[in-house]
Design a protein around this motif. Sequence first.
Motif, PDB file in Angstrom:
ATOM      1  N   GLN A 172      73.801  67.692  14.450  1.00 26.08           N
ATOM      2  CA  GLN A 172      74.409  68.656  15.373  1.00 26.08           C
ATOM      3  C   GLN A 172      73.571  69.933  15.382  1.00 26.08           C
ATOM      4  N   VAL A 173      73.402  70.492  16.547  1.00 23.83           N
ATOM      5  CA  VAL A 173      72.679  71.759  16.637  1.00 23.83           C
ATOM      6  C   VAL A 173      73.520  72.747  17.427  1.00 23.83           C
ATOM      7  N   ALA A 174      73.124  74.010  17.343  1.00 17.38           N
ATOM      8  CA  ALA A 174      73.851  75.035  18.084  1.00 17.38           C
ATOM      9  C   ALA A 174      73.917  74.612  19.553  1.00 17.38           C
ATOM     10  N   GLY A 175      75.104  74.427  20.043  1.00 16.32           N
ATOM     11  CA  GLY A 175      75.281  74.099  21.456  1.00 16.32           C
ATOM     12  C   GLY A 175      74.902  72.680  21.831  1.00 16.32           C
TER      13      GLY A 175
ATOM     14  N   GLU B   5      69.216  80.282   7.139  1.00 11.02           N
ATOM     15  CA  GLU B   5      67.816  80.161   7.527  1.00 11.02           C
ATOM     16  C   GLU B   5      67.730  79.335   8.793  1.00 11.02           C
ATOM     17  N   VAL B   6      66.880  79.728   9.718  1.00  7.41           N
ATOM     18  CA  VAL B   6      66.722  78.963  10.955  1.00  7.41           C
ATOM     19  C   VAL B   6      65.255  78.838  11.341  1.00  7.41           C
ATOM     20  N   PRO B   7      64.929  77.712  11.996  1.00  6.94           N
ATOM     21  CA  PRO B   7      63.557  77.550  12.489  1.00  6.94           C
ATOM     22  C   PRO B   7      63.392  78.331  13.785  1.00  6.94           C
ATOM     23  N   ILE B   8      62.380  79.172  13.852  1.00  5.66           N
ATOM     24  CA  ILE B   8      62.116  79.942  15.067  1.00  5.66           C
ATOM     25  C   ILE B   8      60.625  79.894  15.362  1.00  5.66           C
ATOM     26  N   SER B   9      60.302  79.621  16.612  1.00 11.73           N
ATOM     27  CA  SER B   9      58.894  79.535  16.994  1.00 11.73           C
ATOM     28  C   SER B   9      58.283  80.922  17.013  1.00 11.73           C
ATOM     29  N   VAL B  10      57.024  80.937  16.792  1.00  8.76           N
ATOM     30  CA  VAL B  10      56.344  82.214  16.876  1.00  8.76           C
ATOM     31  C   VAL B  10      56.127  82.512  18.363  1.00  8.76           C
TER      32      VAL B  10
ATOM     33  N   HIS C 112      59.044  86.858  16.769  1.00  4.18           N
ATOM     34  CA  HIS C 112      59.958  85.737  16.938  1.00  4.18           C
ATOM     35  C   HIS C 112      61.019  86.145  17.940  1.00  4.18           C
ATOM     36  N   THR C 113      61.291  85.287  18.874  1.00  3.59           N
ATOM     37  CA  THR C 113      62.309  85.604  19.869  1.00  3.59           C
ATOM     38  C   THR C 113      63.517  84.714  19.613  1.00  3.59           C
ATOM     39  N   VAL C 114      64.644  85.342  19.375  1.00  2.27           N
ATOM     40  CA  VAL C 114      65.807  84.587  18.925  1.00  2.27           C
ATOM     41  C   VAL C 114      66.950  84.685  19.923  1.00  2.27           C
ATOM     42  N   ARG C 115      67.485  83.536  20.249  1.00  2.00           N
ATOM     43  CA  ARG C 115      68.699  83.518  21.066  1.00  2.00           C
ATOM     44  C   ARG C 115      69.888  83.350  20.133  1.00  2.00           C
ATOM     45  N   PHE C 116      70.936  84.144  20.359  1.00  2.00           N
ATOM     46  CA  PHE C 116      72.102  84.089  19.484  1.00  2.00           C
ATOM     47  C   PHE C 116      72.960  82.897  19.890  1.00  2.00           C
ATOM     48  N   ALA C 117      72.686  81.788  19.216  1.00  2.00           N
ATOM     49  CA  ALA C 117      73.292  80.532  19.653  1.00  2.00           C
ATOM     50  C   ALA C 117      74.380  80.050  18.713  1.00  2.00           C
ATOM     51  N   GLY C 118      74.287  80.395  17.457  1.00  2.00           N
ATOM     52  CA  GLY C 118      75.249  79.872  16.494  1.00  2.00           C
ATOM     53  C   GLY C 118      75.385  80.816  15.328  1.00  2.00           C
ATOM     54  N   SER C 119      75.801  80.258  14.222  1.00  2.00           N
ATOM     55  CA  SER C 119      76.183  81.046  13.064  1.00  2.00           C
ATOM     56  C   SER C 119      75.097  82.013  12.582  1.00  2.00           C
ATOM     57  N   VAL C 120      73.961  81.481  12.261  1.00  2.00           N
ATOM     58  CA  VAL C 120      72.919  82.320  11.679  1.00  2.00           C
ATOM     59  C   VAL C 120      72.262  83.192  12.737  1.00  2.00           C
ATOM     60  N   THR C 121      71.948  82.586  13.867  1.00  2.00           N
ATOM     61  CA  THR C 121      71.280  83.366  14.912  1.00  2.00           C
ATOM     62  C   THR C 121      72.182  84.514  15.377  1.00  2.00           C
ATOM     63  N   TYR C 122      73.477  84.303  15.327  1.00  2.00           N
ATOM     64  CA  TYR C 122      74.404  85.363  15.707  1.00  2.00           C
ATOM     65  C   TYR C 122      74.204  86.589  14.818  1.00  2.00           C
TER      66      TYR C 122
ATOM     67  N   LEU D 208      59.692  69.403  20.581  1.00  2.00           N
ATOM     68  CA  LEU D 208      61.048  68.881  20.387  1.00  2.00           C
ATOM     69  C   LEU D 208      61.864  69.800  19.489  1.00  2.00           C
ATOM     70  N   GLU D 209      63.147  69.609  19.594  1.00  2.00           N
ATOM     71  CA  GLU D 209      64.043  70.403  18.758  1.00  2.00           C
ATOM     72  C   GLU D 209      65.062  69.486  18.115  1.00  2.00           C
ATOM     73  N   ARG D 210      65.329  69.707  16.864  1.00  2.00           N
ATOM     74  CA  ARG D 210      66.360  68.967  16.139  1.00  2.00           C
ATOM     75  C   ARG D 210      66.944  69.914  15.120  1.00  2.00           C
ATOM     76  N   ARG D 211      68.046  69.498  14.514  1.00  2.00           N
ATOM     77  CA  ARG D 211      68.590  70.288  13.417  1.00  2.00           C
ATOM     78  C   ARG D 211      67.557  70.314  12.297  1.00  2.00           C
ATOM     79  N   MET D 212      67.379  71.476  11.686  1.00  2.00           N
ATOM     80  CA  MET D 212      66.410  71.589  10.599  1.00  2.00           C
ATOM     81  C   MET D 212      66.971  72.427   9.480  1.00  2.00           C
ATOM     82  N   LYS D 213      66.774  71.966   8.268  1.00  2.00           N
ATOM     83  CA  LYS D 213      67.212  72.740   7.123  1.00  2.00           C
ATOM     84  C   LYS D 213      66.057  73.145   6.240  1.00  2.00           C
TER      85      LYS D 213
HETATM   86  C1  LIG Z   1      60.951  73.883  15.980  1.00  2.00           C
HETATM   87  C2  LIG Z   1      62.034  74.765  16.468  1.00  2.00           C
HETATM   88  C3  LIG Z   1      61.729  75.971  17.061  1.00  2.00           C
HETATM   89  C4  LIG Z   1      62.733  76.812  17.517  1.00  2.00           C
HETATM   90  N1  LIG Z   1      62.391  77.996  18.076  1.00  2.00           N
HETATM   91  C5  LIG Z   1      63.338  78.830  18.487  1.00  2.00           C
HETATM   92  C6  LIG Z   1      63.012  80.081  19.049  1.00  2.00           C
HETATM   93  O1  LIG Z   1      61.872  80.446  19.157  1.00  2.00           O
HETATM   94  N2  LIG Z   1      64.013  80.875  19.419  1.00  2.00           N
HETATM   95  C7  LIG Z   1      65.314  80.514  19.303  1.00  2.00           C
HETATM   96  O2  LIG Z   1      66.185  81.292  19.636  1.00  2.00           O
HETATM   97  N3  LIG Z   1      65.648  79.313  18.813  1.00  2.00           N
HETATM   98  C8  LIG Z   1      64.708  78.471  18.397  1.00  2.00           C
HETATM   99  N4  LIG Z   1      65.055  77.274  17.875  1.00  2.00           N
HETATM  100  C9  LIG Z   1      66.462  76.913  17.815  1.00  2.00           C
HETATM  101  C10 LIG Z   1      67.106  77.585  16.641  1.00  2.00           C
HETATM  102  O3  LIG Z   1      66.532  77.140  15.463  1.00  2.00           O
HETATM  103  C11 LIG Z   1      68.594  77.308  16.625  1.00  2.00           C
HETATM  104  O4  LIG Z   1      69.185  77.955  17.711  1.00  2.00           O
HETATM  105  C12 LIG Z   1      69.215  77.792  15.349  1.00  2.00           C
HETATM  106  O5  LIG Z   1      68.817  77.011  14.269  1.00  2.00           O
HETATM  107  C13 LIG Z   1      70.722  77.746  15.434  1.00  2.00           C
HETATM  108  O6  LIG Z   1      71.218  78.126  14.195  1.00  2.00           O
HETATM  109  P1  LIG Z   1      72.611  78.783  14.047  1.00  2.00           P
HETATM  110  O7  LIG Z   1      72.862  78.928  12.611  1.00  2.00           O
HETATM  111  O8  LIG Z   1      72.686  80.011  14.841  1.00  2.00           O
HETATM  112  O9  LIG Z   1      73.545  77.715  14.709  1.00  2.00           O
HETATM  113  P2  LIG Z   1      74.638  76.749  14.095  1.00  2.00           P
HETATM  114  O10 LIG Z   1      75.024  75.843  15.169  1.00  2.00           O
HETATM  115  O11 LIG Z   1      75.670  77.558  13.458  1.00  2.00           O
HETATM  116  O12 LIG Z   1      73.801  75.909  13.070  1.00  2.00           O
HETATM  117  C14 LIG Z   1      73.959  75.817  11.689  1.00  2.00           C
HETATM  118  C15 LIG Z   1      72.649  75.309  11.119  1.00  2.00           C
HETATM  119  O13 LIG Z   1      72.265  74.100  11.736  1.00  2.00           O
HETATM  120  C16 LIG Z   1      70.886  74.076  11.999  1.00  2.00           C
HETATM  121  N5  LIG Z   1      70.627  74.111  13.447  1.00  2.00           N
HETATM  122  C17 LIG Z   1      71.578  74.316  14.383  1.00  2.00           C
HETATM  123  N6  LIG Z   1      71.011  74.273  15.613  1.00  2.00           N
HETATM  124  C18 LIG Z   1      69.713  74.010  15.437  1.00  2.00           C
HETATM  125  C19 LIG Z   1      68.635  73.834  16.320  1.00  2.00           C
HETATM  126  N7  LIG Z   1      68.764  73.927  17.620  1.00  2.00           N
HETATM  127  N8  LIG Z   1      67.434  73.579  15.790  1.00  2.00           N
HETATM  128  C20 LIG Z   1      67.270  73.484  14.472  1.00  2.00           C
HETATM  129  N9  LIG Z   1      68.268  73.647  13.576  1.00  2.00           N
HETATM  130  C21 LIG Z   1      69.467  73.907  14.057  1.00  2.00           C
HETATM  131  C22 LIG Z   1      70.310  75.288  11.355  1.00  2.00           C
HETATM  132  O14 LIG Z   1      69.903  74.968  10.055  1.00  2.00           O
HETATM  133  C23 LIG Z   1      71.470  76.227  11.346  1.00  2.00           C
HETATM  134  O15 LIG Z   1      71.365  77.201  10.379  1.00  2.00           O
HETATM  135  C24 LIG Z   1      64.059  76.409  17.423  1.00  2.00           C
HETATM  136  C25 LIG Z   1      64.381  75.189  16.845  1.00  2.00           C
HETATM  137  C26 LIG Z   1      63.388  74.369  16.393  1.00  2.00           C
HETATM  138  C27 LIG Z   1      63.748  73.068  15.779  1.00  2.00           C
END
Ligand SMILES: Cc1cc2nc3c(=O)[nH]c(=O)nc-3n(C[C@H](O)[C@H](O)[C@H](O)COP(=O)(O)OP(=O)(O)OC[C@H]3O[C@@H](n4cnc5c(N)ncnc54)[C@H](O)[C@@H]3O)c2cc1C
Lengths: 255, 433, 358, 277
Positions: free
Chosen positions: C295-298, D55-60, D72-82, D235-240
Amino acid sequence: MSKLKVAVFKFSSCDGCQLQFLNLEEELIHLIDLIDFALFYEARTYVEPGPYDLSFVEGSISTPHEVELIKKVRDESKVIVTVGACATSGGIQALRNWANVKEFQNYVYPRPEWIEVLKNAEPPSKYVNVDYEVRGCPASKEQLLSFILQFMRGKIPILPISPLCIECKLSGNLCVLVVNGTPCLGPVTMAGCGALCPSYGRGCYGCYGPSVDSRTLVLNRRFKEMELKPKEIQLLFKQFAGWSRKFREVIEEYE
Amino acid sequence: MRSMSRAIKVDYLSRVEGEGNLYVEIENNQISKVELGIFEAPRFFEAFLRGRKYVEVPDITARICGICPVAYIMSSSRAIEKILGIEVDECTDILRRIIYLGEWIESHLLHVLMLHAPDFLGHESIIGIAKENPDIVKKGLKLKSWGNSVMKVIGGRSVHPISCRVGGFYRIIRKEELETLIKHSDVMGRYAEDLLKWVLTLKIPELKRDVEYVSLKGVNEYPILRGRVVSNRGLDIAEDVFEEYVETEQVRYSTSLRYRIRGRSYYVVGPLARYNNNYHLLRPEVREVIESYGYGPQLSNSFQSIIARAAETYHAVLEIKELIKKYSEPAKPYEEGGVMEGVGSAITEAPRGILYHRYELDGKGYVINSNIIPPTSQNLASIERDIIAFNDELVKMDLSDLQRLAEHVVRNYDPCISCATHFIKVINIKINT
Amino acid sequence: MSLTGLYIGHVNSLTLIFDQLKSLGYTVVGYRIIDKALRLDVLKTTEELARDVEDVQDPGKYSLIPGNFYRHGPDSPKKFLYPPKLLLFKVTPKWDVIINSEKYEGKLAFFGIKPCDLASIKVLDRVLTNVDELYTKVRERMAVVVENCTSSGNTCFCATMGTGPRARNSFDIAYTRLGSKLVIEAGSELGLRLINQLEVEPIDDNTYRDFEVTIRKAASRARANFEIDNLPELLELNIESKVYWEVIERCLGCSNCNMVCPTCFCFDVLDIPKIDGSAERVRVWDGCLNYTYAQVAGGHFRPDLWARYRHFVLHKFAYWIKQFGTFGCVGCGRCITWCPTGIDLRETVTKVLRGMAI
Amino acid sequence: MKRAQSKALTPMKTTVIKVINETWNVKTYYSTLPESAEIPKPGQFNMLYIHGVGEVPISVSDISNEDRVIAHTVRFAGSVTYAFSTVRDGDTLGFRGPYGFGWPLDLAVKKDLLLICGGIGLPPLRPVIREVARNRDLYGRLFILYGARTPKDLLYRHEYVDYLSIRDVELHLTVDNPDIDWRGNVGVVTNLIKRIEVDPSNAYAFICGPEIMMKYAIKELLEKGFRTNRIYLSLERRMKCGVGLCGHCQMGPYFVCEHGPVFPLWFISKYFWVDQI
Ligand SMILES: Cc1cc2nc3c(=O)[nH]c(=O)nc-3n(C[C@H](O)[C@H](O)[C@H](O)COP(=O)(O)OP(=O)(O)OC[C@H]3O[C@@H](n4cnc5c(N)ncnc54)[C@H](O)[C@@H]3O)c2cc1C
Ligand code: SF4
Ligand code: SF4
Ligand code: SF4
C-alpha cells in the motif's frame, strides 16, 4: 510552541479507556508538560472552554442526550479521536442492537416509559465526522501515548491496522488455533495489544475489532470446519466489537 | 427582598469515575434537598447477559467498570463456580488474591492521590499537589504503577485483564513471572508507608453521623475474596442470602438504584466499612503506623476513608509480597467443573466495597437470569445524608465553598458511577434545573 | 561438503558435542518443548533439548506425541539471525544518532536443527550476507550441528526442494540417529575438532545400508507433486492462473505463513517517538500477505488478496532465483502447518502447473 | 543481479537551507549533501528522515554540483510527508542515498528527449531539464509534456520561462480540471503525445507519473513507433529501506529501489502489464 489543548469526553462506557491516560503514571508527569488536559472530568475539576486541538472521545452514543452532546463536541474540536471499542464500534452495550429494545426495556426497567435511550448504541462516527480511531477494549495506554506523541510531531499518527496474527508471531506466541484447536479471532482482528490473549493461552476475542481487509467470512468457514456450533461462532464474534461491520457479517448469518 | 432560597448545581461531578451531578437546595437556612443525580446512560448488562455462555460472563461484566474489572471478574467467577461445583485450589486462590490486591492498590492510589487528596489541600487536581509535594506524588505514582504491573503480570493488562476465567486462569502463571514483582516490593512497602503517614497528617474535617458499616468479615486475613457479610450493628449473614436482607429503592433523579438493610436504614460499604469491621486483620506494620498517629480500630467519618484507603494500600503491598512467596504453580491452570443448571451468588470486596453477583444458568451453561449489586449504588443515599449532616456549616458558606465541600463529601465515597449505573431497574430522569 | 565421510559413534556422544560447544563459548540454540510445541531456544544443557517426542504436523494442525524423532516447530533459525524486532537506532532530541551496537555480540551454535533449517540459513546467506550487519556478524562465528531426518513429516517436501532429508554441505557436524548408533560427519575445521573428542569408527557396510535406506525412505515421503526443473518459468508463464483466486477462498491474509517461513526477510520499520523527545526506529518482520505490504499513500499495488498470495508463491519459486540465485523455499512445510486454515502450498503449486495442462 | 554492499539503515544528517512553497500541498527543500554522500544523478532518490516521524523515498529534484546543494520536492500525501509541511529552513533531516539508477542520459546524447510527466512526476525529471539546459549541444530537441490535476497543482510555475528559453524546446502543459483563467490544454497528458513531431528512432522518452498514466503514455509511444528500449520509466512502490532489503518495492523479481527506479520498458514489460503484479 503553545501547549496542545486536549479534552477527554465520556459517553456510554466503563471509563476504562480514559483511565488509561491516568494509568500512564510515570509518563503522565512529562505529558502534562507537553499538553494541557483542558477538559478531563475524571482527573480535574477545572474546565477550560473549547475549542480543543484534540478531543479524545470514549464511549458509544446511546441516548438522545448523547447525540446532542457529541455534535457539540464536534463543533468544539479541531480533531476528534474516538478511543476504545465503545467509541469505535459501539462496544459491549451495542449487543442490545440486535435485540428488541422494547423487550430489553421491559426486562430491565420497572418503569420502561421513563427510559430515554436510542434503539441502537452506535459509535460516534455514526453521528459526526471522526478523524482518528484508537481501538481496543480498553485502548492500550501505549497506543494512546504514541498517538499523542506522533500527533505532536505534525505527523498523521499511524497505529497498526494489520491482523493480530502478525503481532502474535512477533511476540513469539504459540498459535492456539493450530496447536489446541482453540477458536481465535486473531486472523481477523486488528493488531495493537501485542497478542495478549494468545500469550495467555486463550483465543483472541476480538476486542480491537476488525483489521484492515478483515476476512471474517473465511474464518467463519474455518470455525464451521472445526465443528463449532452456530451459536458458539456467533457469540465469538458478538462481543466487544460485535457491532463493527465485518463482525456483523458473521453474526447476522446466525441471527 | 432577596430570596432566602439558594441552590448549587454541579453539572458534571469531577474527579469521580463516571458521570453524575449534584443538586443541593437550601431554604431558610435548612438544606431542603440533596440530589445526587446519576445520568450515566444505562448499558443493559443484565439484559444482554441472558443467552451468554457462562465462561463469557467474567469478561463481559468486567466491562461494567474499567476501574475495578477484577472485582467483577472475581464476583462473577465465584458465583458461577458455585453452580458448577468448582472449588479452586490454594495456588489459584493466591493468584486471585494477588491480582485483586493489585487492583486495590491501583484503584486506591487513583482515588487517594488523583481524586481525593486535592480536596484536602485545596487543589483542583493532582497537578497542584505535584507542585507542592513532588515527592509524595512521585512515590504515589510509582505505587500505582506497581499495582498495575501486578495486574499486568497475572492478567496481561490492568484494565480488563484477559487471563482470568471461571475456575482459575487460562494458563499457569509461572512463579518466576511473579517474582519479577518482588524486586520492587520492599521499596513499594516503604512508599506505601510514606503515603499512609502523609495521609495521616492531612487535616481531616469533623463529621458526626451514626452509620451502619457493611463489609465482608475476614477469618484469617483481611477480607477480599470471601467471607460472611457483617456490620457494626450486628448483621452477620452468608453471601447467598444477601439479597433477602436488602431492599431496593428508586429515586426519580437518578439512573441508579439505592439499597437499604431491610427494616433498617441505609448503610455504607467500602474501605471504611472493611477497616472498621476488620481492623485487627490489617498487617501489624500498618496498625503500628496508624496508632502512632493517634488513630485506632474505628474511623468515624467518611472523610477518614482516605486513611482506610492508604492503610489498605500499605497492607496490600505487604500482603502481595507474602502471597508471592507462598505461591507455587498449580497442576492445571483451571478447574473445568460440570455444566449444570442452578443459581449461584457471591460477594467479593471491590475497592469501593462489597460487590454482589447472582446468576442462574440453564443446563447447557447459558445465563438465564442475573443480578448485580455494585458498591457505589449502595452508598449513594449515604452520600446525600452526609451532606445533610453538614447542614449547619454548609448554610453559612458562600456558594463556591459550599459547592467545594459538598463535592468533597461526594468524593469521600470514591463513587464509581459506571458501576452504579450498569444495572437492573435503572430509572432515567430529567434533571432539576 | 563432508570433510570426513561417515563415521559411527554412540548417540550419547551428542552430549559431548553439546558440552564442547558450550565450553568453546557458544550460545547453544536447539529445539526444546515449551508449552505444547518444539521451540528454538537458548539451551543451558542437553537436558533441555526436546526428547522422546514426535511432532505431528498437518495442514493447520500441530501436536506433540511420544516418539523418538522430531522435526521442528514454528521458529526457525531466522528468529536468531534476523530477529522479529530489532532496534536499528535511537536519535536523541539533539539529533545524535545512536546506533544499536549491542546486537553484534556472542557466538551462536545451532544444535540438532534439521536439514531444511540449515538450507534456510544458506538461503538467508544469499540474501543478507554483507547486506545486513547483524546477520553478517553473527553468521561469521556461527556453528551448525545438523540432524538428518530419519522420518519426514506430513507437511515436509524437502526432498522435492533438494534441501533434505540429508544435509550435504554447509554444516560443522551432521549426524543421523539410528537407534543407539550415531552416524556422524564433519563439514568444517570446527566439526573435525568436535568429532576428535568422540569415540568413532568408520562406518561399516551394514550400518551404511541401514543409513541409506532410512534416508531414502524419509525422502520418498518428503515430496510434493511437482518437480523443480523449469518451475520458475512455468509459474511465470501461468502468472494469470485462476488457481490463486480459488486459494484465497480459504486465505485469511493473516501473514502467518510469512512469519513462520524460515527465509521470508521482508520487514517494516516503525518510528517510535519517546516522551523525552528522542525517537527510535525499529525493524519488524512484515509479510507480503499483509494488506499494507504494497500500500502506498493514495494507492495500492496489490489490494486484492489473490495478488498478494500470488506474489508469495512467485517470489518463493520464481523471483527468488533471479534475485538471489536460489529458491526461496526450502520445503520445511511450516507455512502449511501454521496456516490457521491449512492452505497447502504444495497443492497450490501443483494446481497452477496442472492448469497449464502439461 | 548484483547486490550492493553495506546497507546501513542509519541516516546521515543534513540541514535544510531553503524551503520553497510550490503549490498548496507541495514544497521544495534545499539542503546540503552530507559529506560522505555521492552527488546524486538525475532520477536517483534519497531516503529522507524526519526525527521520530519516519522516512520516505524522495527523488532529487535539483542538483548543484559546485556547492553540493540538492533539492527534494515533496507532496504531502500521507503520514510522513504530511509532517514535511512543518519542516523549515535550519531544520535537520536524516539522509540516506543516493539510491537506484537514474535516467540514462549517456544513452540520450545527440538524441531528442521526450519527457512525459504527471503530477509529482515532474520533480525527478527536473534535473534532466537542467542538464539539457546546461549542456545544450549534447542533446537533440527537448519536449516537456506535463499534466496536473488543476492549474493550482502545476509545479515550478515560475520556472517555465526558463524552460522556454532553452533552445529547441517545446513545453506542453495540460490539466484535468481547468479554472477560469486557464488557457492551455485540458485533458490527460497522454493526449499531448499525439501532437509531438518526433522521430522515434532518434529519440528517448522518459516517463514519470502515476502508473496508470504511464501505461497510457507507453501505449501512445508504442503506437508512434517507439521501441521498448527507447522508453524509460520511473516506477514507484512502497519502500522502507531503499536498498533492496525490506522487500516492499518488488515488481515481479525487481526491487524498484535497487534495480530501478528507472527501468527501460523492455526490461520490465513482462511484468509491467500484469494486473496487481
Ligand atoms: C523512488 C521514489 C521516488 C519518489 N519521489 C518522490 C518525490 O520526489 N516527491 C514526492 O512527493 N514523493 C515521491 N515519492 C513518493 C513518496 O515516497 C510517498 O509519497 C511517501 O513515501 C508517502 O509516505 P507517507 O508516509 O506520507 O504516506 P503513508 O501512506 O502514510 O505511508 C506510510 C509509509 O509507507 C511507505 N510509502 C507510502 N507511500 C509510498 C510511496 N508512494 N512510495 C514509497 N513508499 C511509500 C513509506 O515508507 C511511508 O513512510 C517517491 C517514491 C518513490 C518510490
Ligand atoms: S472500550 Fe472497553 S474499556 Fe473502553 S470504555 Fe468501552 S467498555 Fe470500557
Ligand atoms: S493464536 Fe490466534 S492470533 Fe496468534 S497466530 Fe494463531 S490465529 Fe493468529
Ligand atoms: S488478543 Fe484480542 S481480545 Fe485479547 S486483548 Fe488482544 S485484541 Fe483484545
